[in-house]
Design a protein around this motif. Structure first.
Motif, PDB file in Angstrom:
ATOM      1  N   GLY A  53       0.775  -1.240   0.000  1.00 10.51           N
ATOM      2  CA  GLY A  53       0.000   0.000   0.000  1.00 10.51           C
ATOM      3  C   GLY A  53       0.796   1.275   0.000  1.00 10.51           C
ATOM      4  O   GLY A  53       0.213   2.363  -0.053  1.00 10.51           O
ATOM      5  N   GLY A  54       2.107   1.180   0.075  1.00 11.63           N
ATOM      6  CA  GLY A  54       2.919   2.376   0.098  1.00 11.63           C
ATOM      7  C   GLY A  54       3.314   2.852  -1.290  1.00 11.63           C
ATOM      8  O   GLY A  54       2.964   2.258  -2.305  1.00 11.63           O
ATOM      9  N   THR A  55       4.062   3.953  -1.316  1.00 12.69           N
ATOM     10  CA  THR A  55       4.570   4.542  -2.550  1.00 12.69           C
ATOM     11  C   THR A  55       6.092   4.562  -2.457  1.00 12.69           C
ATOM     12  O   THR A  55       6.642   5.184  -1.550  1.00 12.69           O
ATOM     13  CB  THR A  55       4.030   5.967  -2.742  1.00 12.69           C
ATOM     14  OG1 THR A  55       2.607   5.918  -2.851  1.00 12.69           O
ATOM     15  CG2 THR A  55       4.598   6.594  -4.000  1.00 12.69           C
ATOM     16  N   VAL A  56       6.755   3.887  -3.374  1.00 17.61           N
ATOM     17  CA  VAL A  56       8.204   3.682  -3.290  1.00 17.61           C
ATOM     18  C   VAL A  56       8.954   4.798  -4.008  1.00 17.61           C
ATOM     19  O   VAL A  56       8.582   5.220  -5.107  1.00 17.61           O
ATOM     20  CB  VAL A  56       8.585   2.308  -3.886  1.00 17.61           C
ATOM     21  CG1 VAL A  56      10.106   2.121  -3.896  1.00 17.61           C
ATOM     22  CG2 VAL A  56       7.920   1.190  -3.084  1.00 17.61           C
ATOM     23  N   TYR A  57      10.011   5.260  -3.361  1.00 21.90           N
ATOM     24  CA  TYR A  57      10.905   6.285  -3.917  1.00 21.90           C
ATOM     25  C   TYR A  57      12.115   5.567  -4.501  1.00 21.90           C
ATOM     26  O   TYR A  57      12.958   5.052  -3.770  1.00 21.90           O
ATOM     27  CB  TYR A  57      11.318   7.237  -2.789  1.00 21.90           C
ATOM     28  CG  TYR A  57      12.245   8.361  -3.175  1.00 21.90           C
ATOM     29  CD1 TYR A  57      11.827   9.368  -4.028  1.00 21.90           C
ATOM     30  CD2 TYR A  57      13.529   8.446  -2.640  1.00 21.90           C
ATOM     31  CE1 TYR A  57      12.658  10.429  -4.351  1.00 21.90           C
ATOM     32  CE2 TYR A  57      14.376   9.499  -2.951  1.00 21.90           C
ATOM     33  CZ  TYR A  57      13.939  10.486  -3.809  1.00 21.90           C
ATOM     34  OH  TYR A  57      14.767  11.533  -4.129  1.00 21.90           O
ATOM     35  N   GLY A  58      12.207   5.534  -5.832  1.00 23.44           N
ATOM     36  CA  GLY A  58      13.216   4.705  -6.472  1.00 23.44           C
ATOM     37  C   GLY A  58      14.327   5.437  -7.175  1.00 23.44           C
ATOM     38  O   GLY A  58      15.257   4.800  -7.665  1.00 23.44           O
ATOM     39  N   SER A  59      14.273   6.761  -7.222  1.00 26.15           N
ATOM     40  CA  SER A  59      15.348   7.529  -7.843  1.00 26.15           C
ATOM     41  C   SER A  59      15.156   9.000  -7.494  1.00 26.15           C
ATOM     42  O   SER A  59      14.096   9.411  -7.019  1.00 26.15           O
ATOM     43  CB  SER A  59      15.340   7.354  -9.365  1.00 26.15           C
ATOM     44  OG  SER A  59      14.282   8.091  -9.952  1.00 26.15           O
ATOM     45  N   TYR A  60      16.196   9.797  -7.761  1.00 21.68           N
ATOM     46  CA  TYR A  60      16.113  11.227  -7.486  1.00 21.68           C
ATOM     47  C   TYR A  60      15.130  11.940  -8.399  1.00 21.68           C
ATOM     48  O   TYR A  60      14.752  13.088  -8.139  1.00 21.68           O
ATOM     49  CB  TYR A  60      17.495  11.876  -7.617  1.00 21.68           C
ATOM     50  CG  TYR A  60      18.458  11.467  -6.529  1.00 21.68           C
ATOM     51  CD1 TYR A  60      18.148  11.665  -5.189  1.00 21.68           C
ATOM     52  CD2 TYR A  60      19.682  10.891  -6.835  1.00 21.68           C
ATOM     53  CE1 TYR A  60      19.018  11.299  -4.181  1.00 21.68           C
ATOM     54  CE2 TYR A  60      20.574  10.525  -5.839  1.00 21.68           C
ATOM     55  CZ  TYR A  60      20.240  10.726  -4.517  1.00 21.68           C
ATOM     56  OH  TYR A  60      21.106  10.359  -3.524  1.00 21.68           O
ATOM     57  N   THR A  61      14.703  11.295  -9.463  1.00 22.26           N
ATOM     58  CA  THR A  61      13.768  11.917 -10.400  1.00 22.26           C
ATOM     59  C   THR A  61      12.369  11.310 -10.319  1.00 22.26           C
ATOM     60  O   THR A  61      11.526  11.584 -11.173  1.00 22.26           O
ATOM     61  CB  THR A  61      14.295  11.795 -11.842  1.00 22.26           C
ATOM     62  OG1 THR A  61      14.504  10.415 -12.157  1.00 22.26           O
ATOM     63  CG2 THR A  61      15.596  12.564 -12.010  1.00 22.26           C
ATOM     64  N   SER A  62      12.133  10.489  -9.313  1.00 20.15           N
ATOM     65  CA  SER A  62      10.771   9.946  -9.130  1.00 20.15           C
ATOM     66  C   SER A  62      10.274  10.328  -7.740  1.00 20.15           C
ATOM     67  O   SER A  62      10.113   9.500  -6.861  1.00 20.15           O
ATOM     68  CB  SER A  62      10.745   8.422  -9.322  1.00 20.15           C
ATOM     69  OG  SER A  62      11.612   7.779  -8.401  1.00 20.15           O
TER      70      SER A  62
END
Length: 574
Positions: free
Chosen positions: A191-200
């Motif tokens: 259910g979370g939102t993943v931070y996968g790069s400096y541009t996302s």
């Protein structure tokens, strides 16, 4: 003068510092608590420019006399208030200060809220800052159809609404949570939102607070939903940026998220874990819960690197550096929870030299199960002596075990020094380096006025990573096939420059990258699930292809977390 004139088409009011007279509008919400008392004023006759907000906060400083639904005129001074101060790099909040308020009528309808949803919020996060203004976006004309931060800024102070919004950061102790208005934006299965790069940066994230009593604020976990409408003015604050300050909260619908449990290691597998226990000292009430996490959810790893173990009197700054009581209390709690009787090794820091909470003297500690693994004790390690590597009978050995890596190096100023230890499992040596690198404190936030934000903390962390990498390279130069693990709270992402420096030319590899991208997170911050804790492995472990990695989500997604970090476990056959 109207509100949209005051707000203008950039982040800075064209009337900043000037007095404005008889600005009309409807009171949409009132804040009667904290240091920022006042009310939100919105023009009921908007202009046709989407870049100009129709709402503004009127700062009264004391409990305002205005009530929701009042039609008023306001005379005062336009101010650009920067939450956290100019040094924070935050955007400013346009306000009317020192107001004189005249009531025209009462009981008026509040302007209908602007619906903030996935169709309204652009996919691009922020424009590139103006190089002539040190990278600031303040002077750029807002383009709310192109950039999420411009869109939110164009609604600053206005009545907005989100509907059926999924929680992506659990309720914190300050009665705040984060939702997303983009249900499929980098969503993971929990259910979370993943931070996968400096541009996302994840554009659908929005902080939610409440104008009501904190006791009534929902205790939400990641994956829960605020069903129905959540409505209120859009504010900007120091701790997250754009925030919906809710006059009306949706109804909490629980997703029933449960804490994860990893599998138990086999008899031939060595299980090595890292766990930041968040400033643990003997006065804390969390020992039993930490013990349960280690025994029941981590399945009693053979070696556990603990970060943020404080000295025996916690934050009391009286020269105490010993942490025997803290560690013993945790070990006893683990036994009471049905776990093994762990042994332990650590090196006390020099008083007040390792950062963290003043007086706390946090350090890394090795727990190990003596029924499964032995520790190779080699005298000579202390708080100021650097551990080295020697070759004995063709194999690498530490000159001191436990020992600290280059503790006098300037890279470790006011920061934790890495702890190296030599273990033996089924007759084979395993070298483990416990780390707690420099925190990200001081970095500019994602919603900063500077785009891209400056990550000032990287300077020291990169220097630290270089020292750790040099030590690992030295060790592998002595014994190419050595089993080496560098683990801990690296305070940086798996895609970061810090991770690249640690990895070098293949001397190490961050094993969390063996997981699918949607499962790479150990921490949840401002609606972004991200990696801070890592276990990096040497080529001998990686090439064996029989290792298994697990980020065990027992803390970061829950409102009743006992630490803000999730522990990590690596299982492999040395």
């Amino acid at each position: 003068m109207r509100v949209h004139d005051i707000q203008g088409t950039t982040r800075i009011s064209p009337f900043a510092g000037q007095k404005v007279t008889d600005v009309p509008g409807i009171v949409t919400a009132v804040r009667t608590y904290g240091s920022s008392k006042g009310f939100w004023l919105q023009d009921a006759a908007p202009d046709d420019n989407p870049a100009t907000s129709e709402g503004v906060f009127v700062f009264t400083g004391s409990t305002p006399k205005a009530a929701v639904g009042d039609s008023v005129t306001v005379t005062g001074t336009v101010s650009e208030y920067v939450p956290g101060g100019a040094s924070s790099g935050n955007q400013s909040l346009t306000e009317i200060t020192k107001p004189t308020v005249a009531t025209v009528s009462t009981g008026n309808a509040v302007p209908a809220p602007v619906v903030v949803d996935e169709d309204a919020v652009p996919d691009a996060y922020a424009p590139q800052g103006d190089t002539a203004a040190a990278g600031s976006v303040n002077g750029l004309t807002l383009d709310p159809s192109a950039y999420a931060l411009d869109y939110y800024e164009s609604l600053e102070g206005m009545n907005v609404q989100v509907a059926d919004a999924r929680v992506v950061t659990a309720t914190d102790p300050y009665s705040e949570l984060w939702v997303t208005v983009k249900p499929w934006e980098h969503r993971n299965r929990r259910g979370g939102t993943v931070y996968g790069s400096y541009t996302s940066q994840n554009t659908g994230r929005l902080q939610v607070q409440s104008l009501g009593a904190t006791a009534d604020f929902p205790k939400a976990n990641v994956g829960d939903t605020l069903e129905g409408a959540t409505t209120g003015p859009l504010d900007f604050n120091q701790y997250g940026g754009y925030t919906l300050v809710a006059s009306k909260l949706g109804t909490l619908d629980s997703a029933g998220l449960e804490r994860e449990t990893t599998r138990r290691q086999s008899s031939r597998e060595l299980a090595v874990a890292t766990y930041n226990v968040e400033n643990l000292d003997p006065s804390d009430a969390t020992f039993d819960k930490h013990a349960s996490a280690i025994v029941n959810h981590l399945q009693s790893p053979d070696i556990v690197s603990l970060e943020e173990i404080q000295d025996d009197n916690g934050a009391k700054d009286d020269g105490t550096v010993d942490a025997s009581q803290t560690v013993t209390k945790l070990i006893d709690a683990i036994v009471a929870a049905g776990g093994p009787k762990y042994d332990w090794r650590a090196i006390d820091p020099v008083n007040d030299q390792d950062g963290g909470e003043p007086g706390g003297n946090i350090r890394q500690v090795f727990l190990f199960n003596p029924e499964r693994v032995s520790f190779t004790d080699r005298a000579g390690g202390d708080s100021t002596t650097a551990v080295g590597v020697t070759k004995v009978h063709g194999k690498a050995q530490l000159t001191a075990s436990p020992g600290r890596i280059d503790p006098a190096n300037a890279a470790w100023a006011n920061s934790r020094k890495p702890l190296a230890g030599e273990f033996v499992f089924r007759g084979k040596s395993v070298f483990v380096i416990a780390n707690h690198l420099n925190s990200k404190g001081g970095d500019q936030g994602l919603a900063s006025q500077y785009q891209p934000p400056v990550r000032s903390s990287e300077v020291q962390r990169h220097a630290q990573a270089a020292v750790v990498h040099a030590f690992v390279k030295n060790l592998l130069d002595v014994q190419k096939n050595a089993d080496v693990i560098a683990l801990g709270d690296m305070n940086d992402f798996e895609f970061s420059g810090t991770a690249k420096i640690l990895e070098g030319d293949g001397e190490l590899w961050s094993a969390i990258k063996s997981l699918p991208r949607s499962e790479r997170y150990t921490y949840d911050y401002q609606g972004n699930q991200q990696v801070l804790d890592q276990i990096l492995i040497s080529p001998a472990i990686r090439r064996g292809c029989d290792f298994e990695y697990d980020s065990v989500h027992v803390n970061s997604e829950f409102n009743d977390q006992i630490s803000d970090h999730d522990p990590q476990v690596l299982r492999f056959r040395p």
